[in-house]
Design an enzyme around this catalytic site. Structure first.
Site, short mmCIF file in Angstrom:
data_model
loop_
_atom_site.label_atom_id
_atom_site.label_comp_id
_atom_site.label_asym_id
_atom_site.label_seq_id
_atom_site.Cartn_x
_atom_site.Cartn_y
_atom_site.Cartn_z
N HIS A 1 0.71 -1.27 0.01
CA HIS A 1 -0.01 0.06 -0.05
C HIS A 1 0.86 1.36 -0.08
O HIS A 1 0.27 2.31 -0.13
CB HIS A 1 -1.01 0.15 1.27
CG HIS A 1 -1.55 -1.18 1.39
ND1 HIS A 1 -1.17 -2.43 2.49
CD2 HIS A 1 -2.60 -1.80 0.85
CE1 HIS A 1 -2.13 -3.20 2.00
NE2 HIS A 1 -3.08 -3.15 1.28
N HIS B 1 -7.34 4.97 4.82
CA HIS B 1 -6.85 3.76 4.03
C HIS B 1 -5.23 4.04 4.10
O HIS B 1 -4.76 4.99 3.72
CB HIS B 1 -7.20 3.60 2.77
CG HIS B 1 -6.83 2.68 2.13
ND1 HIS B 1 -5.83 2.24 1.38
CD2 HIS B 1 -7.52 1.46 1.77
CE1 HIS B 1 -5.77 1.17 0.70
NE2 HIS B 1 -6.81 0.43 0.87
N GLU C 1 -2.92 3.59 1.68
CA GLU C 1 -2.53 4.00 0.74
C GLU C 1 -2.69 5.56 0.58
O GLU C 1 -1.80 6.37 0.57
CB GLU C 1 -3.24 3.44 -0.35
CG GLU C 1 -2.53 3.95 -2.13
CD GLU C 1 -3.38 3.42 -3.26
OE1 GLU C 1 -3.53 4.26 -4.12
OE2 GLU C 1 -4.08 2.34 -3.17
N SER D 1 -10.29 -4.45 2.57
CA SER D 1 -9.62 -4.30 1.11
C SER D 1 -10.61 -3.33 0.34
O SER D 1 -11.73 -3.76 0.03
CB SER D 1 -9.62 -5.59 0.53
OG SER D 1 -9.47 -5.58 -1.00
N SER D 2 -9.96 -2.13 -0.06
CA SER D 2 -10.76 -1.06 -0.84
C SER D 2 -11.26 -1.49 -2.22
O SER D 2 -12.26 -1.33 -2.74
CB SER D 2 -9.91 0.13 -1.15
OG SER D 2 -10.57 1.13 -1.96
#
Length: 326
Positions: free
Chosen positions: A87, A137, A139, A236-237
């Protein structure tokens, strides 16, 4: 099971989405941990889940990987590898690893690294950076952490895009998280472009090829089935976006499950057709587990629906390539 019992099972048409499952960035990240375990032996420390999948993480733990959330959890003075997840991480993380003299290996997906570089270039050119993504998130935390605090403005929704007030409307650029909904992101970008026509776009779409391809496959299958199962983790996006894509295309029974044991047979007990996909961090063995669970209750007729061909490959981080051991 006798032939008579098999004959009594109702028929179920299963449409398997393709592409589905592992993307090149996930394969690279998992391979990085496994290769480090072979080259250096356990333990290998991994900051954050290498990818968002419990099955994968538990499998790597069994081989000697130790997962931590922050670097202070890694023993001081260790010579073991410390791997950063797919990520991506804020700039401060590798700087902290260097101060601690850790042997750091960056397994960030190259497509996430691309976003980091874009944001950095925009900032150097004096532009305010708008990041379209989901707060919290990993990321997004990593991308925002490439620049000084306040240099990146996060926009999560179309409503926020309508209300966003930049410091200089004529000096904006945007980037996006790689795992977003294609449709939601297009709406947000359209709003921002209408309001700020001079806003600079990425040279190439930031939403990655794997996210795009998996969403397109789900959108093709969802209108044709009674229900859709997306195999993936709740954090999990890209997997969540697949479930949402199925719902948007009119599939009322679209759910995200990690394993077959999570299937609610009150919801999935009376079907004539089923769509199946998997997020980019979900291994194919879990898709097979789901199909086996349905095969115990139905006579399956499986068709694969192909919408794209993927042949993307990312080499391992430099420290883990064969020439590094020589």
């Amino acid at each position: 099971m006798t032939a008579e019992q098999a004959a009594q099972k109702p028929a179920l048409r299963v449409l398997l989405c393709a592409p589905r499952g592992f993307c090149a960035g996930v394969v690279r990240a998992i391979d990085a941990v496994e290769r480090a375990l072979v080259m250096y032996g356990p333990p290998v420390y991994v900051r954050h889940e290498i990818v968002h999948n419990k099955y994968v993480v538990e499998g790597l733990k069994a081989k000697g990987a130790v997962f931590v959330e922050e670097l202070h959890e890694v023993p001081a003075g260790t010579t073991a590898p410390v791997i950063f997840s797919a990520h991506g991480v804020a700039r401060a993380v590798p700087e902290d690893a260097a101060r601690r003299n850790f042997f750091a290996i960056d397994a960030t997906c190259p497509l996430v690294t691309k976003v980091h570089r874009e944001a950095t270039v925009h900032h150097k050119r004096g532009r305010e950076v708008v990041l379209i993504g989901h707060a919290g998130h990993p990321e997004v935390i990593g991308t925002m952490g490439q620049l000084p605090e306040g240099a990146v403005s996060l926009v999560e929704t179309a409503e926020q895009a309508r209300l966003f007030q930049p410091r200089d409307p004529g000096n904006l650029a945007y980037t996006t998280q790689t795992t977003l909904s294609i449709d939601d992101t297009a709406e947000i970008v359209a709003i921002l472009k209408r309001r700020f026509p001079a806003m600079v776009a990425p040279h190439k779409e930031d939403i990655c090829y794997a996210t795009t391809n998996r969403q397109e496959a789900v959108k093709r299958v969802a209108p044709e089935v009674d229900a859709m199962i997306v195999v993936g983790a709740p954090n999990s996006s890209n997997s969540q976006r697949l479930r949402e894509a199925a719902e948007r295309e009119g599939c009322a029974r679209a759910v995200l499950v990690q394993r077959a044991g999570e299937i609610d047979w009150n919801v999935f007990g009376a079907l004539s057709s089923l769509g199946v996909s998997a997020g980019a961090s979900a291994p194919e063995i879990l898709v097979e587990e789901i199909l086996d669970a349905f095969a115990a209750r139905y006579t399956l007729h499986v068709e694969t629906v192909h919408t794209a061909h993927e042949d993307v490959f990312f080499p391992l981080p430099r420290q883990l390539r064969s020439d590094a051991a020589e």
